[in-house]
Design an enzyme around this catalytic site. Sequence first.
Site, PDB file in Angstrom:
ATOM      1  N   ASP A 184       0.893  -1.148   0.000  1.00  0.00           N
ATOM      2  CA  ASP A 184       0.000   0.000   0.000  1.00  0.00           C
ATOM      3  C   ASP A 184       0.935   1.201   0.000  1.00  0.00           C
ATOM      4  O   ASP A 184       1.542   1.538   1.028  1.00  0.00           O
ATOM      5  CB  ASP A 184      -0.867  -0.005   1.261  1.00  0.00           C
ATOM      6  CG  ASP A 184      -1.854   1.150   1.272  1.00  0.00           C
ATOM      7  OD1 ASP A 184      -1.541   2.208   0.684  1.00  0.00           O
ATOM      8  OD2 ASP A 184      -2.930   1.007   1.868  1.00  0.00           O
ATOM      9  N   HIS A 185       1.077   1.858  -1.154  1.00  0.00           N
ATOM     10  CA  HIS A 185       2.159   2.838  -1.263  1.00  0.00           C
ATOM     11  C   HIS A 185       1.985   4.017  -0.313  1.00  0.00           C
ATOM     12  O   HIS A 185       2.945   4.707  -0.013  1.00  0.00           O
ATOM     13  CB  HIS A 185       2.345   3.307  -2.716  1.00  0.00           C
ATOM     14  CG  HIS A 185       1.218   4.122  -3.245  1.00  0.00           C
ATOM     15  ND1 HIS A 185       0.190   3.582  -3.956  1.00  0.00           N
ATOM     16  CD2 HIS A 185       0.960   5.446  -3.142  1.00  0.00           C
ATOM     17  CE1 HIS A 185      -0.655   4.550  -4.271  1.00  0.00           C
ATOM     18  NE2 HIS A 185      -0.215   5.671  -3.795  1.00  0.00           N
ATOM     19  N   HIS A 247      -5.837   2.989   1.613  1.00  0.00           N
ATOM     20  CA  HIS A 247      -4.961   4.052   2.131  1.00  0.00           C
ATOM     21  C   HIS A 247      -5.525   4.748   3.378  1.00  0.00           C
ATOM     22  O   HIS A 247      -4.829   4.915   4.368  1.00  0.00           O
ATOM     23  CB  HIS A 247      -4.755   5.127   1.069  1.00  0.00           C
ATOM     24  CG  HIS A 247      -4.323   4.586  -0.258  1.00  0.00           C
ATOM     25  ND1 HIS A 247      -3.390   3.580  -0.382  1.00  0.00           N
ATOM     26  CD2 HIS A 247      -4.680   4.916  -1.517  1.00  0.00           C
ATOM     27  CE1 HIS A 247      -3.208   3.325  -1.662  1.00  0.00           C
ATOM     28  NE2 HIS A 247      -3.975   4.103  -2.373  1.00  0.00           N
TER      29      HIS A 247
HETATM   30  P1  NDP Z   1      -1.279  -2.217 -16.882  1.00  0.00           P
HETATM   31  O1  NDP Z   1      -2.580  -2.622 -17.463  1.00  0.00           O
HETATM   32  O2  NDP Z   1      -0.556  -1.045 -17.422  1.00  0.00           O
HETATM   33  O3  NDP Z   1      -0.282  -3.454 -16.946  1.00  0.00           O
HETATM   34  C1  NDP Z   1      -0.668  -4.770 -16.634  1.00  0.00           C
HETATM   35  C2  NDP Z   1       0.502  -5.677 -16.930  1.00  0.00           C
HETATM   36  O4  NDP Z   1       0.142  -7.000 -16.635  1.00  0.00           O
HETATM   37  C3  NDP Z   1       0.984  -5.626 -18.357  1.00  0.00           C
HETATM   38  O5  NDP Z   1       2.390  -5.636 -18.362  1.00  0.00           O
HETATM   39  C4  NDP Z   1       0.457  -6.955 -18.937  1.00  0.00           C
HETATM   40  O6  NDP Z   1       1.334  -7.296 -19.959  1.00  0.00           O
HETATM   41  C5  NDP Z   1       0.586  -7.830 -17.698  1.00  0.00           C
HETATM   42  N1  NDP Z   1      -0.237  -9.024 -17.721  1.00  0.00           N
HETATM   43  C6  NDP Z   1      -1.559  -9.128 -17.996  1.00  0.00           C
HETATM   44  N2  NDP Z   1      -1.947 -10.406 -17.894  1.00  0.00           N
HETATM   45  C7  NDP Z   1      -0.855 -11.117 -17.559  1.00  0.00           C
HETATM   46  C8  NDP Z   1      -0.618 -12.490 -17.314  1.00  0.00           C
HETATM   47  N3  NDP Z   1      -1.597 -13.380 -17.408  1.00  0.00           N
HETATM   48  N4  NDP Z   1       0.615 -12.875 -16.969  1.00  0.00           N
HETATM   49  C9  NDP Z   1       1.615 -11.966 -16.879  1.00  0.00           C
HETATM   50  N5  NDP Z   1       1.475 -10.644 -17.105  1.00  0.00           N
HETATM   51  C10 NDP Z   1       0.243 -10.241 -17.447  1.00  0.00           C
HETATM   52  O7  NDP Z   1      -1.549  -2.075 -15.309  1.00  0.00           O
HETATM   53  P2  NDP Z   1      -0.730  -1.212 -14.256  1.00  0.00           P
HETATM   54  O8  NDP Z   1       0.719  -1.376 -14.501  1.00  0.00           O
HETATM   55  O9  NDP Z   1      -1.303   0.134 -14.203  1.00  0.00           O
HETATM   56  O10 NDP Z   1      -1.152  -1.910 -12.887  1.00  0.00           O
HETATM   57  C11 NDP Z   1      -0.652  -3.154 -12.468  1.00  0.00           C
HETATM   58  C12 NDP Z   1      -1.220  -3.484 -11.108  1.00  0.00           C
HETATM   59  O11 NDP Z   1      -0.828  -2.498 -10.193  1.00  0.00           O
HETATM   60  C13 NDP Z   1      -2.747  -3.522 -11.060  1.00  0.00           C
HETATM   61  O12 NDP Z   1      -3.152  -4.520 -10.185  1.00  0.00           O
HETATM   62  C14 NDP Z   1      -3.123  -2.167 -10.517  1.00  0.00           C
HETATM   63  O13 NDP Z   1      -4.344  -2.222  -9.817  1.00  0.00           O
HETATM   64  C15 NDP Z   1      -1.976  -1.919  -9.566  1.00  0.00           C
HETATM   65  N6  NDP Z   1      -1.722  -0.510  -9.311  1.00  0.00           N
HETATM   66  C16 NDP Z   1      -1.347   0.330 -10.332  1.00  0.00           C
HETATM   67  C17 NDP Z   1      -1.088   1.654 -10.084  1.00  0.00           C
HETATM   68  C18 NDP Z   1      -0.647   2.581 -11.173  1.00  0.00           C
HETATM   69  O14 NDP Z   1      -0.384   3.737 -10.849  1.00  0.00           O
HETATM   70  N7  NDP Z   1      -0.531   2.154 -12.412  1.00  0.00           N
HETATM   71  C19 NDP Z   1      -1.201   2.216  -8.714  1.00  0.00           C
HETATM   72  C20 NDP Z   1      -1.560   1.247  -7.710  1.00  0.00           C
HETATM   73  C21 NDP Z   1      -1.807  -0.058  -8.020  1.00  0.00           C
HETATM   74  P3  NDP Z   1       1.004  -8.286 -21.168  1.00  0.00           P
HETATM   75  O15 NDP Z   1      -0.319  -7.894 -21.720  1.00  0.00           O
HETATM   76  O16 NDP Z   1       2.158  -8.045 -22.078  1.00  0.00           O
HETATM   77  O17 NDP Z   1       1.020  -9.645 -20.579  1.00  0.00           O
END
Ligand code: NDP
Length: 509
Positions: A184-185, A247
């Site tokens: 939880d950042h 948060h």
């Molecule tokens: P994105 O949608 O930008 O990225 C999701 C990633 O997951 C992609 O790299 C996708 O790549 C990968 N992915 C999807 N399915 C699979 C799979 N089956 N196996 C492996 N990799 C997979 O999301 P975010 O980066 O924004 O968020 C990621 C997590 O962090 C989420 O749970 C979000 O709730 C949480 N979060 C994000 C924040 C933010 O600021 N972005 C803040 C707080 C929490 P590919 O399609 O190439 O597999």
Amino acid sequence: MNRTENQMLIIFGASGDLTARKLIPAIFNLALGGHLPENFVVLGTSRSDISDEEFRRNVVSESEHLEDDLNGKKKKVVEKFSGQLFYHKLNSDKDSGYAALKDRIISLNQEFHTDNNYIFYLSTPPSVYEPIAKELYEQDLHKEDKGWKRLIVEKPFGYSLKTAKELNRALQRYFKESQIYRIDHYLGKETVQNLLVTRFSNSIFEPLWNRNYIHHVEITNAESVGVEKRGGYYDKSGALRDMFQSHLLQIVALVVMEPPLNASPEEIRNEKLKALKSLRVMEDEKTLHENTMRAQYIASTIEGKAVNGYREEENVDPNSKTETFAALKFFVDNWRWADVPFYVRTAKRMPTKVTEVVIHFKSPHHQIFKDSGMNSKDNKLIIRIQPDEGILIKFGVKVPGQGFKVERANLDFYYSSLVENHIMEAYERLLLDAMQGDPTLYARADEVEAAWTFVDPILEYWKNSDEKVYGYSAGTWGPETADDLIEGSAGWRNPGAQLADDPNYCVIC
Ligand code: NDP
């Protein structure tokens, strides 16, 4: 200082937003600060087909999120850092995908001597947390017979109490609770941690921190932006799930908790759990109606620019009832806090971006300066989490001249005055903690479930009742009626961008 052992960080979701925006910049800063162990590599993985070189370009040399950091840094430092990053395309063919990933991990471990210590960071959609944990388990990548293994999970931790329990049980099937780090950042922010220090290392605050001296507690989390491109996600979530359940309840726990026996992770987390369990769960309709409020921002003009209302945002249902503003009044059922109301609000499209805790103290029992104008001006302790981080105390002083007219003065401390050290970003601090095996600032399964236990009935009530969804013009402090939630006071403190501002303003034109 804790030791950081040689290790490998394996990031799932390496092609995603969080990896580029937060994780890699955090690791880069740890590298610059000399916090990484001698032998350390990052292996990014996701289904996208990219090479090691492309990954390095995407998240380092051509990353907009590192641009400022790279400027002026020695080429050698950047090259060395880039050279520690690798990428593995996860084959979507279920049978071969994780076996090949394991081979890559083993080969990098042998080449870079990372001592079989692995952190698996799940930065993917939550729906794949369990399948990934299961696959790692089936590849024996959870076993700690040679080196330690840790699993970091991003929020959201469930969507309700039921789904949170299911997720916890699922992860615990494959990893021990002590291996699971729920990030939880907010807890990585220095000012949030400083709440503990303010309370427990200052004898000027500690004796006053109870129902005898505190009148009420107010917490505001305001964002000036709307849902931006996250409309699809947000419409299924809402302010209560997105901000409050995680948060803000963590901040409430730090305000409410009893002093832990010592500063060990388990003692602190035990006290936080007790604090969350002591929140009085609102169950009957009357209480829920009187003590909760939801609203949505509506179209407006902010500083001359027209902005959409929530229902006009991309990927939001035009009939959506999802709240972008949530305000709650609640009580804490324990000796320390009996009858002290807590007021918490969180919203998007408010006049400024700010998070702060305001402790309102009771007036002195015997009022000598009754006509001095001080009655309506209580003592306040304001703990500013962001921005302009610091602490402000508001207290009465005599206005110079005849008689005893009292005015309120400010005593302020700014975190930025402690400039001698680089203040770590939240992700930097939390990643380093996980690398050192310190879970203090990570949420335990029982804490997450206790938070959902409090939030679930409110969400259910909002979903199943005709409770109004108020409108508020984008750029204001929410619906007017929100002030009615705070009995017998002037309403919420509407803070400005600077800690000591008292503007109560609104930028609607
Ligand atoms: P994105 O949608 O930008 O990225 C999701 C990633 O997951 C992609 O790299 C996708 O790549 C990968 N992915 C999807 N399915 C699979 C799979 N089956 N196996 C492996 N990799 C997979 O999301 P975010 O980066 O924004 O968020 C990621 C997590 O962090 C989420 O749970 C979000 O709730 C949480 N979060 C994000 C924040 C933010 O600021 N972005 C803040 C707080 C929490 P590919 O399609 O190439 O597999």
